[in-house]
Design a protein around this motif. Structure first.
Motif, mmCIF file in Angstrom:
data_model
loop_
_atom_site.group_PDB
_atom_site.id
_atom_site.type_symbol
_atom_site.label_atom_id
_atom_site.label_comp_id
_atom_site.label_asym_id
_atom_site.label_seq_id
_atom_site.Cartn_x
_atom_site.Cartn_y
_atom_site.Cartn_z
ATOM 1 N N THR A 1 -1.714 -16.824 -7.911
ATOM 2 C CA THR A 1 -0.544 -17.467 -8.517
ATOM 3 C C THR A 1 -0.033 -16.743 -9.754
ATOM 4 N N CYS A 2 -0.851 -15.892 -10.367
ATOM 5 C CA CYS A 2 -0.336 -15.115 -11.494
ATOM 6 C C CYS A 2 0.537 -13.986 -10.944
ATOM 7 N N PRO A 3 1.525 -13.501 -11.705
ATOM 8 C CA PRO A 3 2.380 -12.419 -11.224
ATOM 9 C C PRO A 3 1.550 -11.176 -10.892
ATOM 10 N N LEU A 4 1.714 -10.674 -9.670
ATOM 11 C CA LEU A 4 0.905 -9.557 -9.179
ATOM 12 C C LEU A 4 1.831 -8.451 -8.693
ATOM 13 N N PHE A 5 1.614 -7.244 -9.179
ATOM 14 C CA PHE A 5 2.464 -6.104 -8.840
ATOM 15 C C PHE A 5 1.628 -4.961 -8.280
ATOM 16 N N ALA A 6 2.080 -4.393 -7.154
ATOM 17 C CA ALA A 6 1.523 -3.135 -6.675
ATOM 18 C C ALA A 6 2.186 -2.012 -7.465
ATOM 19 N N THR A 7 1.463 -0.936 -7.668
ATOM 20 C CA THR A 7 1.999 0.205 -8.407
ATOM 21 C C THR A 7 2.109 1.418 -7.497
ATOM 22 N N TYR A 8 3.082 2.267 -7.779
ATOM 23 C CA TYR A 8 3.180 3.556 -7.106
ATOM 24 C C TYR A 8 3.139 4.640 -8.168
ATOM 25 N N GLY A 9 2.224 5.562 -8.016
ATOM 26 C CA GLY A 9 2.144 6.659 -8.960
ATOM 27 C C GLY A 9 0.934 7.526 -8.676
ATOM 28 N N MET A 10 0.718 8.497 -9.527
ATOM 29 C CA MET A 10 -0.386 9.447 -9.365
ATOM 30 C C MET A 10 -0.616 10.114 -10.713
ATOM 31 N N THR A 11 -1.632 10.957 -10.775
ATOM 32 C CA THR A 11 -1.926 11.635 -12.035
ATOM 33 C C THR A 11 -0.724 12.450 -12.499
ATOM 34 N N GLU A 12 -0.060 13.144 -11.566
ATOM 35 C CA GLU A 12 1.071 13.999 -11.911
ATOM 36 C C GLU A 12 2.233 13.221 -12.510
ATOM 37 N N THR A 13 2.363 11.932 -12.172
ATOM 38 C CA THR A 13 3.444 11.112 -12.726
ATOM 39 C C THR A 13 2.958 10.268 -13.902
ATOM 40 N N ILE A 14 1.742 10.561 -14.372
ATOM 41 C CA ILE A 14 1.157 9.857 -15.519
ATOM 42 C C ILE A 14 1.076 8.365 -15.222
ATOM 43 N N SER A 15 0.314 8.042 -14.197
ATOM 44 C CA SER A 15 0.174 6.687 -13.689
ATOM 45 C C SER A 15 1.450 6.301 -12.938
ATOM 46 N N HIS A 16 1.782 5.019 -12.877
ATOM 47 C CA HIS A 16 2.836 4.583 -11.974
ATOM 48 C C HIS A 16 4.240 4.822 -12.514
ATOM 49 N N ILE A 17 5.164 4.990 -11.551
ATOM 50 C CA ILE A 17 6.590 5.136 -11.878
ATOM 51 C C ILE A 17 7.408 4.017 -11.245
ATOM 52 N N ALA A 18 6.738 3.146 -10.454
ATOM 53 C CA ALA A 18 7.448 2.067 -9.772
ATOM 54 C C ALA A 18 6.504 0.899 -9.527
ATOM 55 N N LEU A 19 7.085 -0.300 -9.432
ATOM 56 C CA LEU A 19 6.324 -1.526 -9.221
ATOM 57 C C LEU A 19 6.904 -2.319 -8.054
ATOM 58 N N GLN A 20 6.027 -3.050 -7.355
ATOM 59 C CA GLN A 20 6.449 -3.933 -6.266
ATOM 60 C C GLN A 20 5.819 -5.300 -6.464
ATOM 61 N N LYS A 21 6.640 -6.332 -6.631
ATOM 62 C CA LYS A 21 6.127 -7.704 -6.778
ATOM 63 C C LYS A 21 5.542 -8.154 -5.441
ATOM 64 N N LEU A 22 4.286 -8.582 -5.465
ATOM 65 C CA LEU A 22 3.574 -8.890 -4.230
ATOM 66 C C LEU A 22 3.519 -10.369 -3.887
ATOM 67 N N ASN A 23 3.757 -11.239 -4.842
ATOM 68 C CA ASN A 23 3.590 -12.676 -4.573
ATOM 69 C C ASN A 23 4.713 -13.477 -5.221
ATOM 70 N N GLY A 24 4.749 -14.757 -4.874
ATOM 71 C CA GLY A 24 5.763 -15.633 -5.446
ATOM 72 C C GLY A 24 7.079 -15.577 -4.687
ATOM 73 N N PRO A 25 8.018 -16.438 -5.049
ATOM 74 C CA PRO A 25 9.310 -16.495 -4.363
ATOM 75 C C PRO A 25 10.143 -15.230 -4.524
ATOM 76 N N ASP A 26 9.833 -14.412 -5.537
ATOM 77 C CA ASP A 26 10.580 -13.170 -5.767
ATOM 78 C C ASP A 26 9.801 -11.944 -5.297
ATOM 79 N N ALA A 27 8.873 -12.127 -4.349
ATOM 80 C CA ALA A 27 8.103 -11.012 -3.806
ATOM 81 C C ALA A 27 9.045 -9.982 -3.179
ATOM 82 N N GLN A 28 8.657 -8.720 -3.267
ATOM 83 C CA GLN A 28 9.498 -7.628 -2.784
ATOM 84 C C GLN A 28 8.797 -6.864 -1.662
ATOM 85 N N ASP A 29 9.583 -6.255 -0.781
ATOM 86 C CA ASP A 29 9.018 -5.369 0.229
ATOM 87 C C ASP A 29 9.344 -3.913 -0.088
ATOM 88 N N TYR A 30 9.683 -3.646 -1.343
ATOM 89 C CA TYR A 30 10.034 -2.303 -1.789
ATOM 90 C C TYR A 30 9.516 -2.079 -3.211
#
Length: 365
Positions: free
Chosen positions: A183-212
């Motif tokens: 139930t807490c806001p949960l985000f998947a991250t996209y990134g790598m060492t070369e991008t200094i951790s993540h450069i994008a986030l995807q909301k995974l749960n809740g009514p505003d969950a994203q598929d991108y």
């Protein structure tokens, strides 16, 4: 950075002020995690300008990369803005601080002014958090999230957080099915060492969950001739960061991740993306009551060049179950995508950051 007197580090239950770390304090027996954590904190607080680390090695030989302090700071500011991280928050660090994910949790805390609660990396780090310790923000890898959600007391602690990010590997279908319990806001991250951790986030749960994935502010994306992601961010340098990730671009700052180009299986002249097949296979395995970890891979084949196989971790399944899996998968996949056989291995090979090492696992077969 905020005043060092306002914030602190708790490392495996030992309390350090930033002034103590900066002076080099730290006595008695230290674990490797404690050594690497204190060493990075010391270097940062002393004003070190460059940091050298290695990539995880999940898709090849680990590479040596040097990052500038100002790049790490800018990445942290973008994350803090996107997730609304605040000074005084308690940030849980439960990732290896020899690698970018763990180090950037420290940098975010320094830049934002968050207190750091660091515990030895484990499958369920919440078991090491005392009942009186409040946590606001955490970064996890999928296998940790899976263990936490499967433990009632830990899940309760997780849901009390203000925000959680999960990265380092794709969210497996078996874990996706459990995210409704978070139930807490949960985000998947996209990134790598070369991008200094993540450069994008995807909301995974809740009514505003994203598929991108939604890029952080000021970051733009496009594809190269292979259909792989190219990333543009001022703090990363003048050129694009070119990846081996196959994506679908939705807008200059939004994309869907499809899979790894270097995992693609060429079978009978048709290119099969293993991650797409894994998504469908996960649904089928859950229907059959199987919770095994698994991957889709290719093995040499005289007729097809490579044949698609399903590799399960654990004991071999019965012929009846294998046949059932094949029947169900052939109903939702093309004949080229459908695994030709199911193979079992005792355990998957893993990298130091607990990612499945596909190439090394294939040597077990």
């Amino acid at each position: 950075m905020t005043n060092a007197k306002e914030v602190w580090l708790q490392l495996n239950g030992k309390h350090y002020s930033y002034a103590q770390i900066k002076s080099g304090e730290g006595s008695g027996y230290l674990t490797e995690f404690e050594k690497s954590t204190l060493s990075f904190c010391y270097d940062w607080l002393q004003g070190k300008d460059h940091f050298t680390l290695f990539t995880s090695g999940s898709t090849g030989t680990p590479k040596r990369i040097t990052l500038r302090r100002e790049q790490m700071e800018e990445s942290s500011r973008l994350t803090s803005a996107a997730l609304n991280l605040m000074p005084g928050y308690h940030a849980l660090l439960c990732l290896d601080t020899r690698y970018i994910a763990g180090q950037m949790m420290l940098v975010r805390s320094f830049v934002t002014g968050m207190n750091i609660v660091a515990v030895e990396p484990s499958a369920n780090p919440f078991e090491k958090i005392g009942a009186g310790m409040k946590i606001d923000f955490a970064a996890l890898v999928p296998y940790q999230l899976h263990a936490i959600v499967n433990t009632a007391s830990s899940k309760e602690k997780l849901n009390a957080l203000k925000v959680v990010i999960v990265g380092g590997a794709a969210i497996e279908p078996s874990l996706s099915a459990m995210l409704g319990q978070v139930t807490c806001p949960l985000f998947a991250t996209y990134g790598m060492t070369e991008t200094i951790s993540h450069i994008a986030l995807q909301k995974l749960n809740g009514p505003d969950a994203q598929d991108y994935f939604q890029c952080l502010s000021g970051i733009s994306v496009r594809t190269d001739a292979r259909g792989c992601l190219k990333i543009k961010a001022d703090y990363l340098g003048s050129g694009d960061i070119i990846t081996n990730d196959l994506v679908e671009i939705l807008s200059p700052d939004r994309f869907r991740w499809l899979g790894r180009e270097d995992n693609v299986i060429n079978t009978g002249g048709i290119k099969v993306i293993p991650e797409k097949v894994e998504n469908e296979a996960g649904k089928i395995l859950r229907e059959l009551g199987l919770q095994n970890r698994f991957i889709i891979a290719g093995l040499p084949d005289d007729k097809l060049g490579s044949k698609v196989i399903l590799i399960l971790e654990g004991d071999p399944l019965t012929d009846v179950v294998n046949k059932r899996i094949h029947e169900k998968l052939s109903g939702v996949l093309t004949k080229y995508e459908t695994p030709k056989e199911v193979v079992a291995v005792d355990h998957f090979a893993e990298t130091d950051t607990q990612k499945i090492d596909r190439k090394a696992t294939l040597r077990f077969i």
